[in-house]
Design an enzyme around this catalytic site. Structure first.
Site: not given
Length: 704
Positions: A415-416
């Site tokens: 998700s970064a």
């Protein structure tokens, strides 16, 4: 009549006398000019002609000078040199094989030398050199007229096995053979290193780069490393050892020990010499075969600057090839110095943090964890402030420097990457504050795509804050031109995948960052036969892989207002200065903007707001004491590391990208920790401690 007829004879005799006088005058003038010229040549120009004559018989030997140093951004020496005594041999034009053998035998009586490097061919060469009559007898009478190379080839093949065994069983002769082999490694007037002192064996603490002790040290291994006793005895007998000399060479010294060791790179040994794949390149630039050159990373990348200007010694020979005089005509100088973007104090602190947290996480049960990375860069000019990586040997439990893994290895980042996905959606026409329902998405008959929890109605801000997958899935479908229908198909194709990748490439994801180091990876992108739901995985960092450095460049784009800046390690190049000081700069490497993303200022401010929500009230709340904005990441993956017994086991990559402070950021960073449990917090802990270390050093430097 008779009187009148005699008058012409008198005139003829007079003309002849005049001509003779003129002739003698001309001869006199010529001889005078010749004598004058000889006087000029002998008296006025004599010394110059003598020098010219000597130069025609002069040969030049080149002795090594130290490589350039490397300094960090605060002008602290990061890579240094130290003097190393060594025994060298220089042959002349008149040196014969028997001369080398004689000197080798004499030198072998004074020193010990390692013989492990000797190959069978070396022993055959030595035997022929040491036994010329026996070697000649190996040729048949019919082969006596063969050319030198052809005859020698036959002699090499015919050296009796028992002679080789006899050499191998005699330690003293093996050492003589080793010395002779060293002597014969190069051309005339090309210094050959016979034996050198090992600086890393010369002190009790064993630290790499400590200075040589000025007294004898019994910890040195006598066969591999030159000792002070050997230097002393050889010095006393130099007159008996033609061609032998004791000189000071150099070796690399690392004041910060193993910190950043892998990124600095290595230098070849004299035995290794020039890199085989670039040998011609170096030779055309005046290198010798046994010259040491940078073989990896910074040492390799900046070889043309770091390489030294060698000391030149001129040897004058007589007509028989004997050396009649020698003098130093150029003292040489070390190579140019590099100023690096690294803060070595920060680097050391971050490396320690990673090492401690890797051990702590493994103690919590993360047995597959074997590496972790943290990259910190100035988002405004691309300076890499710290690039730390550690890798643990699962068998020995030893942790080694693995900073190069930050730009040579790649991982699913989870998700970064969602900040890039939101901005890609804006570019594709999704408006600010677009709302979606975060609930499981049903695709086809049995595929369920969802977030870790049902979040209800969300927009891009809450999607970043809470790390919604479903919001990102909707962005991907919008880019692919697909409308979600429960149990419907997802007809995304290669063009849609390429379109998303092109959006990401604006941030540096999936393309090389342009860092000034060799062997950078661009990450990994595959081309599936069927895209379908894979485009959804791409949107949440679960498909393509990226390097930790790419992640740092990507978050820098968001931090600095939309500019992809090229990372840089070398900021300037300098002439050698005084001791531990930079000299005059010969080149400044200016910051370089690679591209600007196709987003508006308001787009970026919206995502920046979402990333501040992450640290204030989202997935990273209560993590930082400093004003940090960023994004957490968790990627579900499978282990394919060094232990094949664990291959295919489910695991997670934990990541974090962020910048500090939230307004006018000075540092952007990425943290990547592969192969851990999804509930571990090692990514946040490393990020927190690294930023705190940066902030503390910032305070320290501001007081100076």
């Amino acid at each position: 009549m008779t009187e009148i007829g005699r008058e012409p004879k008198k005139k003829s005799k007079g003309n002849r006398a005049i001509r003779m006088n003129l002739f003698f005058l001309a001869v006199f003038v010529l001889f005078t000019a010749l004598i004058f010229k000889l006087g000029v040549v002998q008296i006025v120009e004599g010394e110059q002609h003598e020098e010219d004559a000597e130069k025609s018989n002069a040969k030049t030997a080149y002795y090594p000078a130290p490589r350039g140093k490397m300094y960090d951004r605060n002008q602290k020496v990061a890579v240094d040199n130290q003097s190393v005594p060594e025994i060298v041999y220089v042959s002349t034009s008149s040196t014969k094989t028997e001369d080398k053998i004689k000197t080798a035998k004499r030198l072998a009586s004074f020193i010990h030398i390692d013989t492990e490097f000797l190959k069978e061919r070396d022993l055959r060469d030595y035997w022929i050199a040491a036994h010329p009559k026996k070697a000649a007898a190996l040729l048949k009478e019919s082969e006596s007229n063969l050319k030198g190379d052809q005859a020698y080839k036959l002699q090499i093949e015919r050296v009796p096995d028992q002679e080789l065994k006899a050499i191998q069983q005699d330690d003293e002769e093996m050492e003589t053979a080793a010395i002779y082999t060293r002597f014969s490694s190069g051309n005339a007037y090309e210094p050959q290193i016979v034996k050198a002192m090992n600086p890393n064996k010369s002190n009790s603490n064993g630290k790499n780069g400590a200075l040589l002790d000025e007294k004898k040290n019994s910890s040195q291994r006598p066969k591999n490393d030159l000792t002070y006793d050997e230097i002393s005895i050889v010095s006393e007998h130099l007159e008996e050892l033609p061609g032998i000399d004791i000189v000071n060479d150099w070796t690399r010294k690392y004041p910060y020990d193993k910190t950043l060791y892998s990124v600095f790179g290595g230098v070849t040994t004299p035995d290794q010499g020039l890199l085989s794949d670039r040998k011609d390149f170096y030779l055309t630039r005046g290198y010798a075969n046994n010259d040491r050159v940078g073989k990896s990373y910074l040492e390799y990348q900046y070889e043309e600057y770091l390489n030294s200007h060698k000391e030149k010694v001129e040897y004058v020979e007589d007509n028989k090839g004997n050396v009649v005089s020698q003098k130093t005509i150029d003292k040489g100088s070390r190579g140019y110095d590099l100023q690096l973007s690294f803060d070595m104090e920060l680097q050391a602190k971050v490396e320690k943090i990673i090492e401690e947290e890797v051990r702590n996480s493994r103690a919590r049960g993360n047995y597959m964890l074997d590496r972790a990375f943290a990259v910190m860069m100035d988002p405004n000019n691309g300076d890499i402030l710290s690039m730390a990586g550690k890798k643990i040997d699962l068998k020995t439990n030893k942790i080694e420097d693995y900073a190069i893994g930050a730009f040579t290895t790649q991982y699913e980042m989870g998700s970064a990457v969602k900040g890039a996905t939101v901005l890609a959606g804006y570019q594709d026409g999704i408006p600010h504050y677009k709302y979606y329902i975060d609930a499981p998405m049903l695709l086809g008959t049995n595929l369920i795509k969802k977030s870790y929890t049902n979040m209800g109605t969300i927009n891009e801000l809450t999607a970043l804050q809470k790390s919604s997958n479903v919001y990102m899935f909707n962005v991907a479908m919008h880019i692919a031109g697909v409308t979600y229908k429960p149990h419907g198909s997802l007809p995304a194709d290669q063009n849609d995948l390429l379109k998303m990748r092109n959006y990401y490439s604006q941030f540096g994801l999936g393309v090389k960052t342009g860092i000034d180091l060799p062997q950078e990876s661009a990450g990994m992108q595959t081309t599936p036969k069927t895209v379908g739901g894979l485009i959804l995985d791409l949107a949440i960092g679960q498909y393509d892989t990226y390097t930790p450095l790419q992640m740092a460049q990507y978050i820098s784009v968001i931090a600095n207002g939309g500019y992809r800046v090229q990372p840089r390690i070398v900021t300037s190049i300098h002439k050698p200065g005084k001791k531990d000081q930079l000299g005059k700069a010969i080149e400044h490497r200016k910051p370089k903007v690679l591209n600007k993303i196709n987003n508006s200022e308001s787009d970026l401010k919206q995502v920046q707001t979402g990333m501040k929500l992450v640290t204030s009230s989202g997935t990273a709340k209560n993590t930082f004491t400093e004003d940090v904005s960023g994004k957490t990441g968790t990627a579900e993956t499978f282990y394919y590391g060094t232990n094949r017994n664990w291959w295919g086991k489910k695991t997670y990559n934990l990541t974090f990208v962020g910048y500090y402070p939230s307004k006018k950021p000075k540092v952007a960073f990425s943290v990547v920790v592969p192969s851990v449990d999804d509930d571990d917090k090692i990514n946040k802990i490393i990020a927190k401690r690294a930023i705190h270390a940066y902030a503390e050093l910032e305070k320290k430097h501001s007081k100076k």
